[in-house]
Write a protein that holds these residues in place. Sequence first.
Motif, PDB file in Angstrom:
ATOM      1  N   ASP A   1      -2.433  -7.798  -2.397  1.00 40.69           N
ATOM      2  CA  ASP A   1      -3.738  -7.554  -2.700  1.00 40.69           C
ATOM      3  C   ASP A   1      -4.737  -7.019  -1.299  1.00 40.69           C
ATOM      4  OD1 ASP A   1      -4.379  -9.200  -5.156  1.00 40.69           O
ATOM      5  OD2 ASP A   1      -2.770 -10.469  -4.257  1.00 40.69           O
ATOM      6  N   GLY A   2      -5.390  -6.159  -1.684  1.00 40.80           N
ATOM      7  CA  GLY A   2      -6.158  -5.497  -0.347  1.00 40.80           C
ATOM      8  C   GLY A   2      -5.460  -4.564   0.206  1.00 40.80           C
ATOM      9  N   THR A   3      -4.367  -4.286   0.045  1.00 38.37           N
ATOM     10  CA  THR A   3      -3.152  -3.485   0.655  1.00 38.37           C
ATOM     11  C   THR A   3      -2.787  -2.424  -0.160  1.00 38.37           C
ATOM     12  OG1 THR A   3      -2.773  -5.156   2.532  1.00 38.37           O
ATOM     13  CG2 THR A   3      -1.364  -3.205   2.246  1.00 38.37           C
TER      14      THR A   3
ATOM     15  N   PRO B   1      -6.493  -2.553  -4.426  1.00 36.41           N
ATOM     16  CA  PRO B   1      -7.650  -2.939  -4.100  1.00 36.41           C
ATOM     17  C   PRO B   1      -8.204  -4.452  -4.543  1.00 36.41           C
ATOM     18  CG  PRO B   1      -7.971  -0.677  -4.961  1.00 36.41           C
ATOM     19  CD  PRO B   1      -6.485  -1.356  -5.267  1.00 36.41           C
TER      20      PRO B   1
ATOM     21  N   THR C   1      -6.025  -6.711 -10.616  1.00 35.18           N
ATOM     22  CA  THR C   1      -5.562  -5.968  -9.596  1.00 35.18           C
ATOM     23  C   THR C   1      -4.727  -4.785 -10.109  1.00 35.18           C
ATOM     24  OG1 THR C   1      -3.785  -7.365  -8.966  1.00 35.18           O
ATOM     25  CG2 THR C   1      -6.002  -7.356  -7.836  1.00 35.18           C
TER      26      THR C   1
ATOM     27  N   ASP D   1      -4.312  -6.775   5.000  1.00 35.12           N
ATOM     28  CA  ASP D   1      -5.736  -6.662   5.224  1.00 35.12           C
ATOM     29  C   ASP D   1      -6.377  -8.231   5.527  1.00 35.12           C
ATOM     30  OD1 ASP D   1      -5.010  -8.078   2.539  1.00 35.12           O
ATOM     31  OD2 ASP D   1      -7.346  -7.707   2.136  1.00 35.12           O
TER      32      ASP D   1
ATOM     33  N   GLN E   1     -10.428   1.093   4.993  1.00 34.63           N
ATOM     34  CA  GLN E   1     -10.464   0.946   3.919  1.00 34.63           C
ATOM     35  C   GLN E   1      -9.058   0.812   3.198  1.00 34.63           C
ATOM     36  OE1 GLN E   1     -12.891   3.606   1.824  1.00 34.63           O
ATOM     37  NE2 GLN E   1     -12.353   5.399   3.082  1.00 34.63           N
ATOM     38  N   GLN E   2      -8.979   0.146   2.285  1.00 34.43           N
ATOM     39  CA  GLN E   2      -7.703   0.065   1.464  1.00 34.43           C
ATOM     40  C   GLN E   2      -7.231   1.630   0.979  1.00 34.43           C
ATOM     41  OE1 GLN E   2      -6.872   0.757  -2.132  1.00 34.43           O
ATOM     42  NE2 GLN E   2      -4.680   0.186  -1.879  1.00 34.43           N
ATOM     43  N   ALA E   3      -8.017   2.418   0.616  1.00 27.95           N
ATOM     44  CA  ALA E   3      -7.718   3.807   0.101  1.00 27.95           C
ATOM     45  C   ALA E   3      -6.952   4.459   0.951  1.00 27.95           C
ATOM     46  CB  ALA E   3      -9.060   4.406  -0.067  1.00 27.95           C
TER      47      ALA E   3
END
Length: 273
Positions: A37-39, A42, A50, A220, A256-258
């Motif tokens: 999550d978040g890695t 998003p 997710t 993250d 950012q995760q992207a």
Amino acid sequence: MPEKHVATVIQDLKGFEDNLPNRIDLSYPIAVLLDYDGTLAPIADNPAKTKMPVELEAIIHKLAQNPRVFLAVISGRGLKDVQKQVNIDGAIYAGNHGLEIEYPDGSRHDYELPKEIQKNYTDMVAELKQKVEKNGAWVEDKKVSLTYHYRDTPVELKDEQKQLASEICKKYGFRANQAHEAIEAKPPVNWNKGEAALYILKQKFGDNWPQVINVVFAGDDTTDEDAMRALQGVGCSFRISADPQIQTFADFRLPQQAVMTDLLKWIAGAYVS
């Protein structure tokens, strides 16, 4: 001793091309250890929603098929949950911040919680559900750790509810960590994502793993800092954060995760192409 610092930021593929060749010896295989999550995906308003971006998902499946790439996902989610979300054959999965680990052949390593801690956990879940599971907030019971989600709670009620949730967790002896619009309660044992990462690497590559394998870790959240601390000086880690002044054990910051897609793209270019 590992120390926190303001890490160099990498914003795109060129940043990895400029920084990683000096850190990663391509003559050795690579172990890629990742949060979910978040890695890999998003952050969503609900954990069930997710999803990994299409390009990132394609790259990580490609990496998992390469014999010189070793893949592990270390998540705060329950084991079966993160396996379902990622769904990549051949990877090692660690759930509940590493308290439960499953290998590709189905064998497992489960951290055995003392009976008293198990009872405290059951009582803690019951009290959280009774007192703070309201106003859009809910308790994600993962059997050995939990996450109290308050993302959908009205702004004027959030502080009071999350404070009470944190106090309840601490009352039962659990560690209450701040996450993204959530409180994560972990049992008071000397086991975390860092310990799990080291255990996985030693089991796979032996005690001298720093001499035979490159290691990359990305995460993250505050719980990921345990792995970044454990790997500082022997691996290359990345903290995903929009805060330019965040103090981290990681070697680099991704804003950012992207940008994770570019990191995996660089690894794929170095090891697969």
